[in-house]
Each structure stands twice: as C-alpha cells, then as structure tokens.
Design a protein around this motif. Structure first.
Motif, PDB file in Angstrom:
ATOM      1  N   TYR A  55      25.963  29.369  65.395  1.00  0.00           N
ATOM      2  CA  TYR A  55      24.802  30.073  64.229  1.00  0.00           C
ATOM      3  C   TYR A  55      23.340  30.476  65.298  1.00  0.00           C
ATOM      4  N   VAL A  58      21.116  32.632  62.571  1.00  0.00           N
ATOM      5  CA  VAL A  58      20.685  31.819  61.561  1.00  0.00           C
ATOM      6  C   VAL A  58      19.375  31.231  62.408  1.00  0.00           C
ATOM      7  N   PRO A  93      28.212  27.835  57.019  1.00  0.00           N
ATOM      8  CA  PRO A  93      27.641  28.813  56.292  1.00  0.00           C
ATOM      9  C   PRO A  93      28.028  28.382  54.708  1.00  0.00           C
ATOM     10  N   ALA A 112      25.098  34.048  57.934  1.00  0.00           N
ATOM     11  CA  ALA A 112      25.828  32.121  59.081  1.00  0.00           C
ATOM     12  C   ALA A 112      27.469  33.210  58.802  1.00  0.00           C
ATOM     13  N   ASP A 115      28.419  35.056  61.831  1.00  0.00           N
ATOM     14  CA  ASP A 115      27.708  33.987  63.073  1.00  0.00           C
ATOM     15  C   ASP A 115      29.186  33.241  63.088  1.00  0.00           C
ATOM     16  N   ARG A 116      29.492  32.762  62.089  1.00  0.00           N
ATOM     17  CA  ARG A 116      31.131  32.079  61.614  1.00  0.00           C
ATOM     18  C   ARG A 116      32.555  33.331  62.846  1.00  0.00           C
TER      19      ARG A 116
END
Lengths: 256, 289
Positions: A55, A58, A93, A112, A115-116
């Motif tokens: 992440y 984030v 997330p 998030a 990112d995931r």
C-alpha cells in the motif's frame, strides 16, 4: 500440555503483546526477558514493511508514523496466516474504510483499493489474452463473433471509487509525493487497472466501457456485453473500444 | 549431500537486482561460478513480472531456494498449501538446492514471520525431525537445515551442534552452517564460536552463510541482531576462514536482505568470499551452462 507446547504458548503470548513472565520457566536463570521483545518487534516490523510495500500510495499520503499506527492495528486484527506475504493485507482497504473517523480522509479507502488492485494485477497468473489474430481466426471459422464468450483476464481489475482519486494515486505512485495541490472531489469513478508487458496501467472507464466490462465480468458473450454497453451509452463505439481492449490485453475467451 | 551448488560463492538475489543480473555479461559471471539464493515465499505467486524475472535468471544461473516460513519445528506439520506452492516453484526454477531453518514460526493457524528458536531438547528434536521428514517426503528431495541466530538462552538438554547433527542423521538432511548466526549466538548467549564450527562434521555441511548484523537499538552490542542489513563484519570473515579450513571447499552465500547496496558492492563481498574457497574445477559441473 507438554514442555514444548508450554514454551511455544509463552513465546506466542509475547508476540501477541502479552506478558513476558511466563517465558522465564523456559530460559536459563537470570535471563533478561526484555530480550524477547526482539521477536515481537521483528514480527510487527516485518508485517508493517509488507503492508507498506503493498500500500505504497496510502503510505505516501498519510506518512510513515500514521501508517505505522494503522498497520499495527491491522496486524493485530488480521495477523498473517500464510508463509508467503506477497498478498498480505487483503482486508486493509476495508479496514481503512471502516475507520474513517480516525483518519478523516474520506478518499483514503479509494486509494487503498487502487493499491490493492495494483498488487493483484502484478502477481496475477500469466496467460494468453484474446488477440486480433484470435478474432480473425474465428471469422475464418465462420463463428459468430456475437456469440463469443468473454471473461476479464486475471491481470485486470475494475475498481469503483467514490472520489476522483485516479490522478492523485498516479502522481503519488510514480513520484512518491505531491509537487502541487491535487483537488479530490466526490465523484463515482470506475477505474480499470491492468498489467501489460510487466507494467501496471490505470485509466478511468467511460459509462459504455463500464457496462461492457461489467457484462464481461459476468462472462457474457461479446454480443450481450455490447448490447449492455449500448443501452447505457447509445454513442458507445464498439469497434473502437473492443479494439482498445484487445490491444490492452485485458480480455480472454471464456472456456466452457 | 542434498545440495548440488558449486563450491563457489553466491549472493542473495532480490528483485531490485534483476536488471543488473539480466543486463550483466553473463559469459563472465557464469564463468565465475556465481549463483543466487532466494526466499521462495517471495515467488509463491500465480505469475507476474517478479516470478518471470526469477525464471529468466534461473535459465542462466544455479538457484538455491532458502525458505523462511516452513516452521519445521512447530507443533503442526508444514501446511499442504505451502508445500504445493513450493513444489510449483521448484518445477518452475529447477533449484539445485533447497534449505530451511531449524526453527518454528507457525502456531494455531497463524504465521509469526520470525525464526523462533527451539529449545534443544529431545521433545523439540522429535518435532523438528517430524517436520523435516514431512517436508522432504512431500517435495521428494533432501534439504539443508540452517542453524538459527539465538537471542535467548533457552533451557536445553544438549548443545546446538549436537542437536543439529542428530537431526541431520535422523532425517538425512544436510546442514547449512550460518557463520554469522554462530557469531551472533556467541555474543548473545555466550557460546564458543570456533568450537561450535569444529563440532559439526564436514560431510554434513552443504552450504555456508555469512551476513551482516546490527546491535539492538535499545541494548546495544549486548544483543546483536541478525539483520542481514549491513556488510559482513570482520570477525565473521575470520570465522568463515575457520569454517572453510575445517569443512573444506563449500558453497558460501553472502546474504543481504535489507539496506540493499549497489549490486557491484554486493558482488565485491561475494568475490572476497569466493577467493577464500579453494576452487575445485570438478565442482563446476553443476553450474548451468
């Protein structure tokens, strides 16, 4: 409980943040039990490091210290269960979404989720995507293209966000920091994240594309997917967008 | 001996070094006997660029898989899911050596990410032997077992070399002697590092590790941490010399997992280790052509 079980239970208790005293029964006399903190600290440090890796945007947005606090709480609630940590933090997330009253960043969960999606696409299985040659072969075989069953390739993900975070995420992902103000406003976006030739790409989808790919995700045929796209957007140019999806390599022919 | 690594020096391979390795004139590095070791857990993925990069490098260099999460001494056997992932990776990169640690890290379905120490007792020995037997049977080959870095003096019934030798003899596994871990354990728990090294029969040793360590932020040099985050310290180089004198030529790995230096810097450390190994050309037959 055997001696070995007792020892392991005592050490695991320390790793979980518990009292160190029980470990004294398993150490030589006068051992400084504070030393056992090396395992607790190492465990937390490793998990936080993996979450930072998975992440990164984030982390860039909230900073090291705040991220550490978020991550540490997450590790306590969702400790690793697999030896491979490459995909660790699946629930992160959602946790960020649930604790908005703590970070007061309403778009942090959207970041998030992007990112995931990057992680999921990066580590997804390899395989052939539907190509122009495949389409030409189908036409040669006189198979109706409209009956072609489609699926979204595993290295592609669709993320629905509540804020217009695509530019913010892209800037932070590639630069690690913001050199100018980026305005983030509430806006329902649908973002395609996909891997091509080892690189992860991201772009916002039009209404027609969203509906087309939503049908593809349900493993509908090309004809049905196109029909749903046109119902949502009568101006949807199937030839243009289908060619783009083929070029991006995000479609597969659904098997069976 | 379960390892077919060349008796040359290798280095830990991180994805950050892939471009360096793949862009290097391999005719020079392959000729130097260079080999690489990776943690399989970092490549237990369905696919993607990282796994692809390792597979490309494995076509040119000998690869060792050095696991950190099997928890061989733990209360539960190595999970089937882990073994399936490991076997899949073995099929993809065809490693010449597979190794793990004489520790535990899983408990009641959770993975604790640390190489947790085992007391050197008959009960722990049985647990570790069962774990190794299960893993070796599952993957169909022998492994090397690494001695841990110790921080706590656990009440034990035997010393560590005796414990490891018994495990090796009961399971048929080889030993991976981490000289840095011995140095760290000697500092932290008051053992004699030279005696430890000399207590292990040479024929059981399939690989040697050296790495950097760091003082604990709070306790200082009283507690050295096996960090793999700095250059190999001089006392460890001296212990490596003792180990090579006692064991003869063996594969030596320069481990680096954190604070990664420029690849050339790591290769320079590797070359220093390589120069200490008595080169035997007959050992080069295992290096991928």
């Amino acid at each position: 409980m055997s001696t070995l079980d007792g020892y392991m239970t005592a050490l695991v208790s320390i790793l979980d943040g518990g009292d160190k005293a029980a470990l004294a029964d398993y150490c030589e006399a006068n051992t400084d039990l504070e030393i056992s903190a090396v395992y607790r600290n190492g465990f937390i440090k490793t998990c936080v490091k993996v979450l930072k890796s998975n992440y990164p945007v984030v982390m860039s947005l909230v900073g090291e210290d705040y991220f550490f606090n978020l991550a540490r709480l997450f590790v306590q609630k969702y400790p690793p269960r697999q030896g491979s940590l490459t995909g660790y933090g699946l629930e992160f997330p959602q946790e960020i979404e649930d604790c908005i009253n703590q970070h007061h960043l309403p778009y942090l969960a959207d970041i998030a989720y992007l990112d995931r999606a990057w992680v999921e696409c990066y580590f997804a299985t390899d395989g052939p995507s539907l190509s122009g040659d495949d389409i030409n072969k189908l036409e040669g075989d006189a198979v109706s293209l409209t009956e072609l069953p489609l699926s979204l390739a595993p290295w592609a993900q669709i993320v629905k966000t509540q804020f217009d975070v695509a530019d913010l995420w892209t800037t932070l992902k590639h630069q690690g920091q913001l050199n100018s103000n980026v305005n983030v406003a509430p806006d329902n976006q649908t973002i395609l994240v996909w891997r091509k030739e080892g690189a992860i790409n991201l772009r916002q989808l039009t209404t027609g594309e969203q509906n087309f790919l939503a049908a593809v995700c349900r493993r509908e045929t090309l004809g049905t997917s196109a029909q749903e796209a046109l119902e949502a957007d009568p101006e949807f140019d199937l030839t243009h967008y289908f060619a783009a999806f083929l070029q991006q390599g995000i479609l597969q022919k659904e098997q069976g | 001996m379960p390892s077919q690594l060349p008796n040359r020096a290798g280095v830990s391979l991180k994805p950050e070094y892939f471009a360096d390795v793949l862009n290097t004139d391999s005719s020079k590095t392959i000729g130097s006997g260079l080999w690489f070791e990776v943690h399989p857990e970092n490549y237990m993925t369905c696919g993607g660029p990282r796994l692809r990069g390792l597979m490309d490098i494995a076509e040119q260099y000998a690869i060792s898989l050095h696991g950190v999460s099997a928890s061989l001494g733990g209360p539960d056997l190595v999970p089937d899911e882990y073994l399936a992932q490991l076997k899949s990776l073995i099929a993809r990169v065809d490693p010449v050596s597979i190794s793990e640690h004489a520790v535990w890290s899983r408990f009641e379905g959770r993975y604790y990410t640390e190489l947790l120490p085992l007391p050197r007792t008959a009960e722990a020995l049985t647990s570790l032997v069962n774990g190794i037997d299960h893993m070796q049977n599952a993957i169909g080959r022998q492994i090397l077992l690494e001695n841990p870095a110790n921080y706590l003096p656990l009440i034990s019934e035997m010393d560590e070399p005796d414990f490891l030798v018994q495990v090796a003899k009961k399971t048929g596994c080889g030993l991976l002697i981490d000289v840095s871990n011995i140095f760290v354990s000697a500092n932290n728990c008051g053992i004699d590092a030279s005696s430890y090294i000399k207590s292990v029969p040479a024929e059981l040793v399939g690989e040697i590790h050296i790495a950097g360590f760091d003082p604990d932020p709070r306790l200082g040099k009283r507690l050295l941490i096996d960090s793999h985050g700095s250059a190999v310290a001089e006392p460890v180089w001296q212990l490596l010399s003792i180990a090579l004198q006692h064991y003869g030529s063996k594969p030596v790995l320069v481990e680096r997992d954190a604070n990664l230096p420029d690849f050339k810097v790591l290769l320079a450390e590797r070359d220093r280790a390589d120069a200490m190994i008595e080169i035997d050309e007959s050992n080069m037959r295992y290096v991928h052509a």
